[in-house]
Design an enzyme around this catalytic site. Structure first.
Site, PDB file in Angstrom:
ATOM      1  N   ARG A 125     -44.858  54.594  46.655  1.00  0.00           N
ATOM      2  CA  ARG A 125     -45.546  53.714  45.695  1.00  0.00           C
ATOM      3  C   ARG A 125     -46.956  54.190  45.333  1.00  0.00           C
ATOM      4  O   ARG A 125     -47.795  53.401  44.910  1.00  0.00           O
ATOM      5  CB  ARG A 125     -45.594  52.272  46.196  1.00  0.00           C
ATOM      6  CG  ARG A 125     -44.227  51.625  46.320  1.00  0.00           C
ATOM      7  CD  ARG A 125     -44.334  50.127  46.508  1.00  0.00           C
ATOM      8  NE  ARG A 125     -43.015  49.517  46.536  1.00  0.00           N
ATOM      9  CZ  ARG A 125     -42.326  49.268  47.655  1.00  0.00           C
ATOM     10  NH1 ARG A 125     -42.842  49.595  48.828  1.00  0.00           N
ATOM     11  NH2 ARG A 125     -41.144  48.702  47.597  1.00  0.00           N
ATOM     12  N   LYS A 147     -51.979  61.027  32.564  1.00  0.00           N
ATOM     13  CA  LYS A 147     -50.584  60.974  32.127  1.00  0.00           C
ATOM     14  C   LYS A 147     -49.740  61.898  32.994  1.00  0.00           C
ATOM     15  O   LYS A 147     -50.066  63.063  33.180  1.00  0.00           O
ATOM     16  CB  LYS A 147     -50.458  61.413  30.666  1.00  0.00           C
ATOM     17  CG  LYS A 147     -50.779  60.335  29.661  1.00  0.00           C
ATOM     18  CD  LYS A 147     -50.396  60.826  28.275  1.00  0.00           C
ATOM     19  CE  LYS A 147     -50.577  59.752  27.220  1.00  0.00           C
ATOM     20  NZ  LYS A 147     -50.154  60.243  25.889  1.00  0.00           N
ATOM     21  N   GLU A 189     -55.005  73.319  21.940  1.00  0.00           N
ATOM     22  CA  GLU A 189     -55.545  71.997  22.264  1.00  0.00           C
ATOM     23  C   GLU A 189     -57.057  71.949  22.063  1.00  0.00           C
ATOM     24  O   GLU A 189     -57.613  70.906  21.703  1.00  0.00           O
ATOM     25  CB  GLU A 189     -55.177  71.610  23.699  1.00  0.00           C
ATOM     26  CG  GLU A 189     -53.698  71.436  23.956  1.00  0.00           C
ATOM     27  CD  GLU A 189     -53.110  70.130  23.399  1.00  0.00           C
ATOM     28  OE1 GLU A 189     -53.875  69.329  22.827  1.00  0.00           O
ATOM     29  OE2 GLU A 189     -51.889  69.927  23.535  1.00  0.00           O
ATOM     30  N   LYS A 231     -61.994  64.420  25.516  1.00  0.00           N
ATOM     31  CA  LYS A 231     -60.794  63.715  25.960  1.00  0.00           C
ATOM     32  C   LYS A 231     -61.166  62.531  26.841  1.00  0.00           C
ATOM     33  O   LYS A 231     -60.573  61.448  26.735  1.00  0.00           O
ATOM     34  CB  LYS A 231     -59.843  64.643  26.704  1.00  0.00           C
ATOM     35  CG  LYS A 231     -58.592  63.884  27.166  1.00  0.00           C
ATOM     36  CD  LYS A 231     -57.408  64.743  27.456  1.00  0.00           C
ATOM     37  CE  LYS A 231     -56.175  63.880  27.720  1.00  0.00           C
ATOM     38  NZ  LYS A 231     -54.988  64.701  28.067  1.00  0.00           N
ATOM     39  N   GLU A 241     -53.105  53.660  26.264  1.00  0.00           N
ATOM     40  CA  GLU A 241     -52.591  53.702  24.890  1.00  0.00           C
ATOM     41  C   GLU A 241     -52.268  52.320  24.346  1.00  0.00           C
ATOM     42  O   GLU A 241     -51.213  52.101  23.758  1.00  0.00           O
ATOM     43  CB  GLU A 241     -51.341  54.593  24.814  1.00  0.00           C
ATOM     44  CG  GLU A 241     -51.615  56.056  25.048  1.00  0.00           C
ATOM     45  CD  GLU A 241     -50.416  56.944  24.743  1.00  0.00           C
ATOM     46  OE1 GLU A 241     -49.277  56.491  24.973  1.00  0.00           O
ATOM     47  OE2 GLU A 241     -50.612  58.056  24.268  1.00  0.00           O
ATOM     48  N   ARG A 246     -56.141  56.278  21.830  1.00  0.00           N
ATOM     49  CA  ARG A 246     -55.619  57.472  22.493  1.00  0.00           C
ATOM     50  C   ARG A 246     -54.589  58.198  21.636  1.00  0.00           C
ATOM     51  O   ARG A 246     -54.304  59.379  21.844  1.00  0.00           O
ATOM     52  CB  ARG A 246     -55.025  57.094  23.854  1.00  0.00           C
ATOM     53  CG  ARG A 246     -54.753  58.279  24.750  1.00  0.00           C
ATOM     54  CD  ARG A 246     -54.655  57.925  26.218  1.00  0.00           C
ATOM     55  NE  ARG A 246     -54.312  59.107  26.997  1.00  0.00           N
ATOM     56  CZ  ARG A 246     -54.379  59.196  28.317  1.00  0.00           C
ATOM     57  NH1 ARG A 246     -54.787  58.155  29.025  1.00  0.00           N
ATOM     58  NH2 ARG A 246     -54.041  60.296  28.955  1.00  0.00           N
ATOM     59  N   ASN A 250     -52.586  62.753  19.878  1.00  0.00           N
ATOM     60  CA  ASN A 250     -51.238  63.208  19.522  1.00  0.00           C
ATOM     61  C   ASN A 250     -51.204  64.031  18.238  1.00  0.00           C
ATOM     62  O   ASN A 250     -50.117  64.345  17.738  1.00  0.00           O
ATOM     63  CB  ASN A 250     -50.300  61.998  19.372  1.00  0.00           C
ATOM     64  CG  ASN A 250     -50.014  61.312  20.693  1.00  0.00           C
ATOM     65  OD1 ASN A 250     -49.934  61.966  21.733  1.00  0.00           O
ATOM     66  ND2 ASN A 250     -49.889  59.997  20.669  1.00  0.00           N
ATOM     67  N   HIS A 253     -48.547  66.607  17.611  1.00  0.00           N
ATOM     68  CA  HIS A 253     -47.540  66.476  18.658  1.00  0.00           C
ATOM     69  C   HIS A 253     -46.216  65.888  18.169  1.00  0.00           C
ATOM     70  O   HIS A 253     -45.175  66.143  18.779  1.00  0.00           O
ATOM     71  CB  HIS A 253     -48.087  65.642  19.812  1.00  0.00           C
ATOM     72  CG  HIS A 253     -49.073  66.388  20.662  1.00  0.00           C
ATOM     73  ND1 HIS A 253     -50.249  66.912  20.157  1.00  0.00           N
ATOM     74  CD2 HIS A 253     -49.060  66.700  21.985  1.00  0.00           C
ATOM     75  CE1 HIS A 253     -50.917  67.514  21.137  1.00  0.00           C
ATOM     76  NE2 HIS A 253     -50.220  67.405  22.236  1.00  0.00           N
ATOM     77  N   HIS A 257     -43.513  68.203  19.462  1.00  0.00           N
ATOM     78  CA  HIS A 257     -42.492  67.802  20.427  1.00  0.00           C
ATOM     79  C   HIS A 257     -41.082  68.026  19.865  1.00  0.00           C
ATOM     80  O   HIS A 257     -40.169  68.404  20.604  1.00  0.00           O
ATOM     81  CB  HIS A 257     -42.672  66.332  20.818  1.00  0.00           C
ATOM     82  CG  HIS A 257     -43.805  66.112  21.770  1.00  0.00           C
ATOM     83  ND1 HIS A 257     -44.257  64.853  22.111  1.00  0.00           N
ATOM     84  CD2 HIS A 257     -44.583  66.977  22.468  1.00  0.00           C
ATOM     85  CE1 HIS A 257     -45.266  64.970  22.974  1.00  0.00           C
ATOM     86  NE2 HIS A 257     -45.480  66.243  23.194  1.00  0.00           N
ATOM     87  N   HIS A 270     -45.945  74.912  24.882  1.00  0.00           N
ATOM     88  CA  HIS A 270     -46.412  73.641  24.329  1.00  0.00           C
ATOM     89  C   HIS A 270     -47.540  73.851  23.315  1.00  0.00           C
ATOM     90  O   HIS A 270     -47.521  73.280  22.222  1.00  0.00           O
ATOM     91  CB  HIS A 270     -46.881  72.725  25.458  1.00  0.00           C
ATOM     92  CG  HIS A 270     -47.451  71.429  24.978  1.00  0.00           C
ATOM     93  ND1 HIS A 270     -46.691  70.464  24.346  1.00  0.00           N
ATOM     94  CD2 HIS A 270     -48.724  70.935  25.012  1.00  0.00           C
ATOM     95  CE1 HIS A 270     -47.457  69.425  24.021  1.00  0.00           C
ATOM     96  NE2 HIS A 270     -48.693  69.688  24.414  1.00  0.00           N
TER      97      HIS A 270
END
Length: 364
Positions: A125, A147, A189, A231, A241, A246, A250, A253, A257, A270
């Site tokens: 956990r 993330k 980036e 960032k 988000e 945020r 993207n 992206h 993606h 990426h």
């Protein structure tokens, strides 16, 4: 503090942490962890590319400091961001006697950071963990912000958690051994931050392009610090988000993606996919009258200067890319959302601009 070490503070109440940036910092990793609560047992999660270079030596540093250490190695590459690999790591950690006091160190690029962070967020956990990124892309982007996640087939990062690290240690010396293609991918980036948040930074990159390509140590420290600060500002404003802030991150992206999914997460890095995606997004904004053509042109020129692709590769069916976008996490209320520039340094989210416009933007 040493003048050669830059620091960025990510302020998130009781989840706040420091990012330290400088040359030779991995040698001080044990001290970095000790100053932030310490550890009696660390698990270094790394990959087959990084293990011998940095994974094993880091574990040895902790052993010398009296800390029990294990090294878990995953295959290098995006396919390791999978539920099966996560399950293997969980089971191995259980077999090795890991418990709630174990601390995880993510030592590698974005894939390692994402899978190690996800395992840290979920095992027992939630375990404390540290990011020690060894690629430029991870240093300026994926190691910051909390993330974590794994991919499902055809859907990147669909399973994951927000789980902030206890600290991020960025050693610029590791970039000396980074292959050219990986280094260029990280610069995508960096360029993104200039487009979405800071026109002056974009201009700085244009002016210092030769030094950036040459991996000048001082310029690298500056662009990493600035990228992390930009960032961090966004993450502080919208950690999970929820406010839409945020979403700026993207940019490129939605297209990127889809490109990664269409190529099986194996042909494009990426950063390469994001570079192409940024150009597509900028073309889309241009076709909608949102920006001047010069905004797109400057991005193309800078990305090309940094050795990045700027067009959808031959052989990829544009209709397939369009269909894949509907499976992205950024689909809400039955509509695809695109982050588009309004000028250099500013973007906004636009809803479903129309399939024809999207296809035209990808066609170039």
């Amino acid at each position: 503090m040493n003048n050669d070490i830059a620091s960025v503070r990510v302020s998130l109440a009781d989840r706040s942490y420091d990012i330290q940036i400088g040359a030779g910092l991995l040698e001080k990793a044990a001290d970095f962890v000790a100053e932030r609560g310490g550890a009696q047992h660390v698990v270094v999660v790394t990959d087959t590319n990084v293990d011998e270079l940095y994974g094993d030596p880091l574990a040895d540093l902790f052993v010398e400091a009296g800390v029990e250490s294990h090294v878990l190695v995953v295959e290098a590459g995006e396919p390791s961001k999978s539920p099966d690999v996560a399950a293997d790591l969980w089971q191995t950690m259980l077999d090795e006697g890991c418990d709630r006091q174990t601390v995880i160190l993510a030592v590698g690029g974005g894939v390692v950071g994402d899978i190690a962070g996800f395992v840290a967020a979920t095992f027992a956990r939630g375990l404390r963990f540290f990011q020690m990124p060894t690629t430029l892309l991870a240093q300026v982007d994926s190691s910051v912000g909390g993330k974590t996640g794994v991919n499902l087939e055809g859907a990147k990062n669909m399973v994951g958690a927000f789980w902030q690290p206890e600290g991020v240690l960025i050693d610029t010396d590791v970039l000396k051994t980074l292959p050219e293609r990986e280094y260029s991918a990280g610069l995508a980036e960096v360029v993104k931050y200039g487009v979405i948040l800071d026109a002056d930074f974009f201009e700085f990159l244009e002016q210092k392009a030769d030094a950036v390509v040459a991996r000048d140590a001082q310029v690298l420290r500056e662009i990493i610090q600035r990228s992390c600060r930009l960032k961090a500002d966004v993450v502080e404003a919208d950690e999970r988000e929820q406010s839409g802030q945020r979403a700026k991150l993207n940019y490129g992206h939605t297209f990127g993606h889809a490109l990664e999914a269409a190529t099986g997460y194996s042909e494009l890095l990426h950063g390469e996919a994001v570079a192409i995606g940024m150009v597509c997004a900028s073309r889309l904004a241009e076709s909608m009258g949102r920006i001047e053509s010069s905004v797109t042109r400057r991005q193309v020129e800078l990305l090309e200067r940094f050795g990045l692709p700027v067009a959808v590769p031959d052989g990829i069916e544009l209709g397939e890319l369009s269909a894949l976008m509907w499976r992205d996490k950024k689909v809400r209320d039955g509509e695809v959302h695109f982050v588009l520039p309004t000028r250099l340094g500013e973007v906004e989210t636009v809803t479903s601009p129309g399939d024809d416009a999207v296809l035209a933007a990808m066609a170039g």
